[in-house]
Structure formats: structure tokens, C-alpha cells
Scaffold this motif. Structure first.
Motif, PDB file in Angstrom:
ATOM      1  N   ALA A  45      35.649  77.325  37.493  1.00 45.66           N
ATOM      2  CA  ALA A  45      36.894  77.173  36.732  1.00 45.66           C
ATOM      3  C   ALA A  45      36.695  77.343  35.233  1.00 45.66           C
ATOM      4  O   ALA A  45      37.658  77.270  34.474  1.00 45.66           O
ATOM      5  N   GLY A  46      35.456  77.567  34.800  1.00 45.50           N
ATOM      6  CA  GLY A  46      35.185  77.738  33.379  1.00 45.50           C
ATOM      7  C   GLY A  46      35.378  76.460  32.590  1.00 45.50           C
ATOM      8  O   GLY A  46      35.950  76.473  31.496  1.00 45.50           O
ATOM      9  N   LEU A  47      34.872  75.347  33.141  1.00 42.87           N
ATOM     10  CA  LEU A  47      35.037  74.045  32.495  1.00 42.87           C
ATOM     11  C   LEU A  47      33.715  73.548  31.920  1.00 42.87           C
ATOM     12  O   LEU A  47      32.647  74.071  32.209  1.00 42.87           O
ATOM     13  N   GLN A  48      33.824  72.484  31.127  1.00 45.32           N
ATOM     14  CA  GLN A  48      32.649  71.816  30.581  1.00 45.32           C
ATOM     15  C   GLN A  48      32.903  70.312  30.660  1.00 45.32           C
ATOM     16  O   GLN A  48      33.481  69.711  29.760  1.00 45.32           O
ATOM     17  N   MET A  49      32.466  69.697  31.762  1.00 45.99           N
ATOM     18  CA  MET A  49      32.694  68.272  31.959  1.00 45.99           C
ATOM     19  C   MET A  49      31.376  67.511  31.926  1.00 45.99           C
ATOM     20  O   MET A  49      30.293  68.094  32.057  1.00 45.99           O
ATOM     21  N   ASN A  50      31.476  66.215  31.747  1.00 45.36           N
ATOM     22  CA  ASN A  50      30.297  65.350  31.694  1.00 45.36           C
ATOM     23  C   ASN A  50      30.070  64.684  33.049  1.00 45.36           C
ATOM     24  O   ASN A  50      31.025  64.347  33.747  1.00 45.36           O
ATOM     25  N   HIS A  51      28.813  64.454  33.379  1.00 41.69           N
ATOM     26  CA  HIS A  51      28.457  63.828  34.650  1.00 41.69           C
ATOM     27  C   HIS A  51      27.947  62.416  34.418  1.00 41.69           C
ATOM     28  O   HIS A  51      27.092  62.190  33.549  1.00 41.69           O
ATOM     29  N   ALA A  52      28.446  61.457  35.196  1.00 42.81           N
ATOM     30  CA  ALA A  52      27.993  60.066  35.120  1.00 42.81           C
ATOM     31  C   ALA A  52      27.431  59.655  36.481  1.00 42.81           C
ATOM     32  O   ALA A  52      28.195  59.397  37.414  1.00 42.81           O
ATOM     33  N   PRO A  53      26.090  59.618  36.628  1.00 43.27           N
ATOM     34  CA  PRO A  53      25.498  59.208  37.908  1.00 43.27           C
ATOM     35  C   PRO A  53      25.507  57.697  38.079  1.00 43.27           C
ATOM     36  O   PRO A  53      25.297  56.954  37.122  1.00 43.27           O
ATOM     37  N   TYR A  54      25.756  57.246  39.287  1.00 43.44           N
ATOM     38  CA  TYR A  54      25.773  55.820  39.613  1.00 43.44           C
ATOM     39  C   TYR A  54      24.682  55.500  40.628  1.00 43.44           C
ATOM     40  O   TYR A  54      24.358  56.328  41.479  1.00 43.44           O
ATOM     41  N   ARG A  55      24.160  54.301  40.555  1.00 38.78           N
ATOM     42  CA  ARG A  55      23.212  53.831  41.564  1.00 38.78           C
ATOM     43  C   ARG A  55      23.941  53.261  42.774  1.00 38.78           C
ATOM     44  O   ARG A  55      23.491  53.406  43.906  1.00 38.78           O
ATOM     45  N   GLU A  56      25.062  52.603  42.515  1.00 40.60           N
ATOM     46  CA  GLU A  56      25.815  51.953  43.581  1.00 40.60           C
ATOM     47  C   GLU A  56      27.088  52.740  43.868  1.00 40.60           C
ATOM     48  O   GLU A  56      27.948  52.899  42.997  1.00 40.60           O
ATOM     49  N   VAL A  57      27.219  53.220  45.097  1.00 38.69           N
ATOM     50  CA  VAL A  57      28.399  53.992  45.484  1.00 38.69           C
ATOM     51  C   VAL A  57      29.669  53.160  45.346  1.00 38.69           C
ATOM     52  O   VAL A  57      30.704  53.646  44.875  1.00 38.69           O
ATOM     53  N   SER A  58      29.602  51.890  45.746  1.00 38.19           N
ATOM     54  CA  SER A  58      30.788  51.027  45.663  1.00 38.19           C
ATOM     55  C   SER A  58      31.266  50.883  44.225  1.00 38.19           C
ATOM     56  O   SER A  58      32.475  50.861  43.961  1.00 38.19           O
ATOM     57  N   GLN A  59      30.324  50.795  43.287  1.00 35.08           N
ATOM     58  CA  GLN A  59      30.698  50.664  41.883  1.00 35.08           C
ATOM     59  C   GLN A  59      31.338  51.940  41.359  1.00 35.08           C
ATOM     60  O   GLN A  59      32.269  51.914  40.552  1.00 35.08           O
ATOM     61  N   LEU A  60      30.838  53.073  41.826  1.00 34.02           N
ATOM     62  CA  LEU A  60      31.406  54.361  41.420  1.00 34.02           C
ATOM     63  C   LEU A  60      32.891  54.407  41.738  1.00 34.02           C
ATOM     64  O   LEU A  60      33.721  54.672  40.858  1.00 34.02           O
ATOM     65  N   TYR A  61      33.252  54.122  42.994  1.00 36.51           N
ATOM     66  CA  TYR A  61      34.661  54.255  43.373  1.00 36.51           C
ATOM     67  C   TYR A  61      35.516  53.118  42.843  1.00 36.51           C
ATOM     68  O   TYR A  61      36.727  53.299  42.617  1.00 36.51           O
ATOM     69  N   ALA A  62      34.897  51.967  42.590  1.00 45.93           N
ATOM     70  CA  ALA A  62      35.630  50.895  41.912  1.00 45.93           C
ATOM     71  C   ALA A  62      36.034  51.362  40.517  1.00 45.93           C
ATOM     72  O   ALA A  62      37.170  51.128  40.066  1.00 45.93           O
TER      73      ALA A  62
END
Length: 323
Positions: free
Chosen positions: A174-191
Motif C-alpha cells: 500500500a506504500g505506507l510507513q507504519m511503526n511496529h510495536a512487538p508485545y511479549r504477552e498476546v493478551s496485553q496486545l489485544y487489551a
């Protein structure tokens, strides 16, 4: 001459002996090593399948959970086992196809050490945003990301995960430039997606259903060419205004230390296919939106090679490394 005839006779018996060995397999307990934690979606499915295999084989099938280390803890536990079919390992497509690109210093190519034996399932990934988000489609998300280059963040469950590499692929297509935030806990990510602290993330049904059912998440697209039967109201990536070529999924298979006799591989493959055809397992797959697969070892290899090409390009483009 007598020795030659004896040798030829013995050689002629080898195929029959191998076939008999495959017919008898297994004659002792089988261990399946997995890098997935107990209670995870892949682990839950594996336990159902192993129970069916145990009954089919009249042998105990033990699950050995060895999570962590990017999969290498499980790999080291399985790679030196005898190539006889009695030790198998559960991998997703990223362990097979992405891991060699992410850990270049280890010089480890998964399919040089393990042979594909049987496939289990494939899981699609949805684009999840907060239920309060103003984005209702991929068109909305992409428009804002283009208007704010470098300001939109997406989360994932780790560097090199399908959620991370899928975001990289969306950027590229799509020609974008976004930032990535990795999480250790999957539950925390979706929270955090639910509260809007992270604008969006790719999500599977089992990993995000708790937050979704609580009304804190909505899915604006599935990264696939067809809608998912379990979520028929969620549009495909193209229908939602995203790149038509963007597919984000992961398939899970069983492999064995390299060198397992072909006859044994064929028997395991056929028996796993029988197990995943069981109505109880199909019902559990439906709960998770997992697509049952009954691929041959050759098809698993082919699909892994396709993913390896995609992942290799994305890892290089994003300069991603876990070394």
C-alpha cells in the motif's frame, strides 16, 4: 556366486521389511515436541489430534511443550532424535519459512534438518481495531496511514511473527510507513488494541476472541481472498479497500528429524488425515476458524517455499533480525 545371490536376496527383502515396519508403526509410544505453550490454540488442537492418534495406533502419544527461544528449544529437543517417526515436532509455517531469514547467524534452515510429514490446519488473520475506532474499513486505515507517514503504529505478538511480517507486507503493497510495536504477552496486545493505545493489529480468532466478545474489538477485514465462514460479515482485504494481494495466514504441520522412511511418513500422513477428519476435531477447528489441511509432505514443502520467498523479501526490506 553364493554370496552374491545371498546379498541380492537380502536386498530384495528390504522393501518388504520397510513396508511391514510401516504397517506395524507404531510399536511403542510416540512423542510430539511443540514450541507452543500449553493452552495455546495449536497446543489445544495437537492434544485432540494426539488423542485420536493414540486410539488409532493403540499407543500412547505424548505432547512435550518446549516454548521459548524462538522455537530453538523445541528444535534442539527433537532434531537429534532417531529418524524413525517416533519423535515428531509441531511447527507453524514461520518456524519453517521465516526462522532461517530471522536468525541468519545460526545458519539453520529448517527443512535441512526436518522432513514434513503431515499438515494440521491453517489459520487466517483479521485486522483488529478498537470498537471505538473511527476506522471501519481498510480504506480508512490506509488513508490515515498515508496522511500520517511514520505516525501510525500496529502491534504484534513478536518480531518476525505473522502479525509483524503481515504489517510489513501491508506497508510494501500500500506504500505506507507504519511503526511496529512487538508485545511479549498476546493478551496485553489485544487489551491495548481494545483501548486504542495501539491503533490496530492482525489477530486470529483464538488469540483475540476474549476482547472481541467483550465488545472492545472489531474486525474490519480478513487478510484473505475469501470470507471466513465463522465470521461471514467481515469483508476480505480487497472488499474492505486494502491490497487484493495481501494474504496473512499461518499453517501448522508435523515434521520429523530428516531421514524418516517414506513408508512411515505416508502412514503418519494418512493417519493424521483420518484424525483431523473426525467430527469432534472439525468442530473444534470451527471454533478457532482453523481450516483443516490434508497436504502431502511435498505440498507442505511447496507451500513453505512460497512463504520463504515472501518472508525473505520482507525481512530484507525491513532489515529485521533476531540474531
Amino acid at each position: 556366486m553364493k554370496r552374491l545371490l545371498a546379498a541380492l536376496a537380502a536386498a530384495a527383502l528390504v522393501p518388504a521389511a520397510l513396508a511391514q515396519g510401516a504397517a506395524d508403526f507404531p510399536t511403542k509410544p510416540v512423542t510430539i515436541v511443540t514450541p507452543f505453550a500449553a493452552g495455546s490454540g495449536p497446543d489445544a488442537v495437537l492434544r485432540l489430534v494426539s488423542d485420536k492418534l493414540g486410539k488409532l495406533w493403540n499407543q500412547r502419544v505424548t505432547i512435550d511443550n518446549k516454548p521459548g527461544g524462538g522455537g530453538f528449544i523445541a528444535i534442539e529437543a527433537a532434531r537429534r532424535a532417531a529418524p524413525d517417526g517416533y519423535t515428531l515436532i509441531q511447527f507453524d509455517s514461520e518456524h519453517i519459512a521465516a526462522l532461517p531469514h530471522l536468525y541468519k547467524s545460526k545458519n539453520f534452515v529448517t527443512l535441512q534438518h526436518f522432513d514434513p510429514v503431515a499438515s494440521l490446519f491453517r489459520t487466517p488473520f483479521f485486522v483488529a481495531v478498537s470498537s471505538q475506532s473511527k476506522w471501519n474499513s481498510m480504506k480508512d486505515l490506509i488513508a490515515e496511514a498515508k496522511a500520517k507517514p511514520g505516525q501510525i503504529t500496529y502491534g504484534s505478538w513478536g518480531v518476525g511473527s505473522p502479525g509483524h511480517l503481515g504489517g510489513q507486507q501491508l506497508d510494501a503493497l500500500a506504500g505506507l510507513q507504519m511503526n511496529h510495536a512487538p508485545y511479549r504477552e498476546v493478551s496485553q496486545l489485544y487489551a491495548n488494541v481494545g483501548t486504542g493505545d495501539v491503533p490496530w493489529a492482525f489477530a486470529s480468532i483464538p488469540s483475540s476472541q476474549g476482547i472481541y466478545k467483550a465488545g472492545k474489538l472489531k474486525y474490519i477485514a480478513v487478510a484473505a481472498t475469501k470470507r471466513v465462514p465463522q465470521m461471514p460479515d467481515v469483508p476480505t482485504m480487497a472488499e474492505s479497500g486494502g491490497p487484493a494481494g495481501l494474504e496473512v495466514n499461518s499453517f501448522v504441520s508435523l515434521l520429523a528429524p530428516k531421514g524418516v522412511p517414506e513408508a512411515v511418513k505416508k502412514k503418519i500422513n494418512a493417519d493424521v488425515a483420518k484424525a483431523i477428519a473426525d467430527p469432534e476435531i472439525r468442530a473444534r477447528f470451527d471454533t478457532f476458524a482453523f481450516e483443516p489441511l490434508a497436504w502431502s509432505p511435498e505440498e507442505i514443502t511447496r507451500q513453505a517455499e512460497i512463504k520463504s520467498k515472501i518472508y525473505g523479501d520482507l525481512v530484507k526490506r525491513g532489515n529485521i533480525s533476531l540474531d
